[in-house]
Scaffold this motif. Structure first.
Motif, PDB file in Angstrom:
ATOM      1  N   ALA A 144       0.813  -1.216   0.000  1.00  0.00           N
ATOM      2  CA  ALA A 144       0.000   0.000   0.000  1.00  0.00           C
ATOM      3  C   ALA A 144       0.843   1.261   0.000  1.00  0.00           C
ATOM      4  N   SER A 145       2.018   1.212   0.639  1.00  0.00           N
ATOM      5  CA  SER A 145       2.860   2.401   0.738  1.00  0.00           C
ATOM      6  C   SER A 145       4.230   2.009   1.255  1.00  0.00           C
ATOM      7  N   TRP A 146       5.154   2.962   1.186  1.00  0.00           N
ATOM      8  CA  TRP A 146       6.424   2.802   1.882  1.00  0.00           C
ATOM      9  C   TRP A 146       6.931   4.160   2.311  1.00  0.00           C
ATOM     10  N   VAL A 147       7.784   4.156   3.330  1.00  0.00           N
ATOM     11  CA  VAL A 147       8.386   5.372   3.863  1.00  0.00           C
ATOM     12  C   VAL A 147       9.890   5.213   3.790  1.00  0.00           C
ATOM     13  N   ALA A 148      10.567   6.183   3.161  1.00  0.00           N
ATOM     14  CA  ALA A 148      12.026   6.207   3.117  1.00  0.00           C
ATOM     15  C   ALA A 148      12.514   7.206   4.160  1.00  0.00           C
ATOM     16  N   ARG A 149      13.404   6.758   5.038  1.00  0.00           N
ATOM     17  CA  ARG A 149      13.952   7.641   6.070  1.00  0.00           C
ATOM     18  C   ARG A 149      15.467   7.630   5.957  1.00  0.00           C
ATOM     19  N   ASP A 150      16.064   8.829   5.743  1.00  0.00           N
ATOM     20  CA  ASP A 150      17.511   8.887   5.566  1.00  0.00           C
ATOM     21  C   ASP A 150      18.218   9.107   6.891  1.00  0.00           C
ATOM     22  N   ALA A 151      19.539   9.246   6.837  1.00  0.00           N
ATOM     23  CA  ALA A 151      20.345   9.361   8.054  1.00  0.00           C
ATOM     24  C   ALA A 151      20.035  10.635   8.830  1.00  0.00           C
ATOM     25  N   GLN A 152      19.480  11.643   8.161  1.00  0.00           N
ATOM     26  CA  GLN A 152      19.099  12.890   8.832  1.00  0.00           C
ATOM     27  C   GLN A 152      17.651  12.853   9.310  1.00  0.00           C
ATOM     28  N   ASN A 153      17.040  11.678   9.245  1.00  0.00           N
ATOM     29  CA  ASN A 153      15.658  11.454   9.678  1.00  0.00           C
ATOM     30  C   ASN A 153      14.642  12.180   8.800  1.00  0.00           C
ATOM     31  N   ASN A 154      15.049  12.530   7.576  1.00  0.00           N
ATOM     32  CA  ASN A 154      14.102  13.083   6.620  1.00  0.00           C
ATOM     33  C   ASN A 154      13.266  11.933   6.050  1.00  0.00           C
ATOM     34  N   ARG A 155      11.976  12.135   5.991  1.00  0.00           N
ATOM     35  CA  ARG A 155      11.066  11.076   5.554  1.00  0.00           C
ATOM     36  C   ARG A 155      10.349  11.474   4.265  1.00  0.00           C
TER      37      ARG A 155
END
Length: 223
Positions: free
Chosen positions: A181-192
């Protein structure tokens, strides 16, 4: 300046890489130590998610992609195993993200720029190449919603790579009885960055030419 111009090519590409992760189901297979720490029920959920992803031959869906500031772009996602993907953004977003299975390409027609990321020889390979012998793990993220399975995927040896949380819902007509249904990408700076899918269509005839692109130095618009 409209919202689409505030979302950089790298932001688009990072979230798009999450889609590529779904085409590499081995990325969800935990090595022995982390798997052992999970309960049998959690392992069953991960196995179900892997089976659902492996069951996709081709898929097309409408998507909306939202960054941490709430800016949203939309378009159509086309997938074809193994590893091929195309993010066709709405016509006011003069960009394209496409993978032919070996290279992820970000094309910005407004500035006539192309960025390529070889899957096998880059950090993306840790999540995108199911044949690569690298440390991978998946863990179940607890959910209070019935019929929902969330699996976080990351490579502990590649901290520069975003963590992707893939969210599945029960659907009998989807491969393996689960639909992404969805996905969330979270980088090392916690940007989503969140990508939501709707209107899934499975088993379509998709030509390999779908995963090619026009060189922006010879055209100002996407194919």
């Amino acid at each position: 300046m409209n919202s689409l111009k505030k979302i950089s090519a790298r932001t688009l590409g990072a979230a798009s890489a999450g889609a590529l992760a779904i085409l590499a189901p081995a990325a969800l297979i935990a090595p022995a130590a982390p798997a052992a720490a999970q309960s049998a029920a959690q392992n069953t959920q991960i196995n179900r998610a892997v089976a659902a992803l492996r069951g996709i031959t081709t898929m097309q869906a409408d998507f909306t992609q939202t960054d941490r500031a709430g800016r949203t772009v939309s378009g159509t996602l086309t997938l074809k195993n193994p590893g091929r993907i195309r993010f066709e953004y709405s016509r006011d977003v003069n960009m394209l993200v496409v993978s032919n299975g070996s290279t992820l390409t970000l094309v910005d027609y407004d500035v006539q720029q192309v960025e390529r990321y070889p899957v096998r020889n880059s950090p993306l390979g840790a999540l995108l190449d199911p044949n690569r012998d690298v440390a991978r793990f998946g863990r179940v993220v607890p959910s209070n919603s019935p019929g929902v399975i969330s699996v976080a995927v990351a490579d502990p040896g590649r901290p520069e790579m975003p963590e992707f949380t893939l969210i599945f819902v029960e659907k009998a007509s989807a491969p393996g009885g689960l639909e992404l249904a969805s996905w969330v990408a979270r980088d090392a700076q916690n940007n989503r960055t969140t990508v939501r899918l709707r209107g899934h269509r499975y088993g379509l005839a998709v030509a390999d030419s779908t995963f090619t692109y026009r060189d922006p130095r010879r055209t100002t618009r996407r194919p």
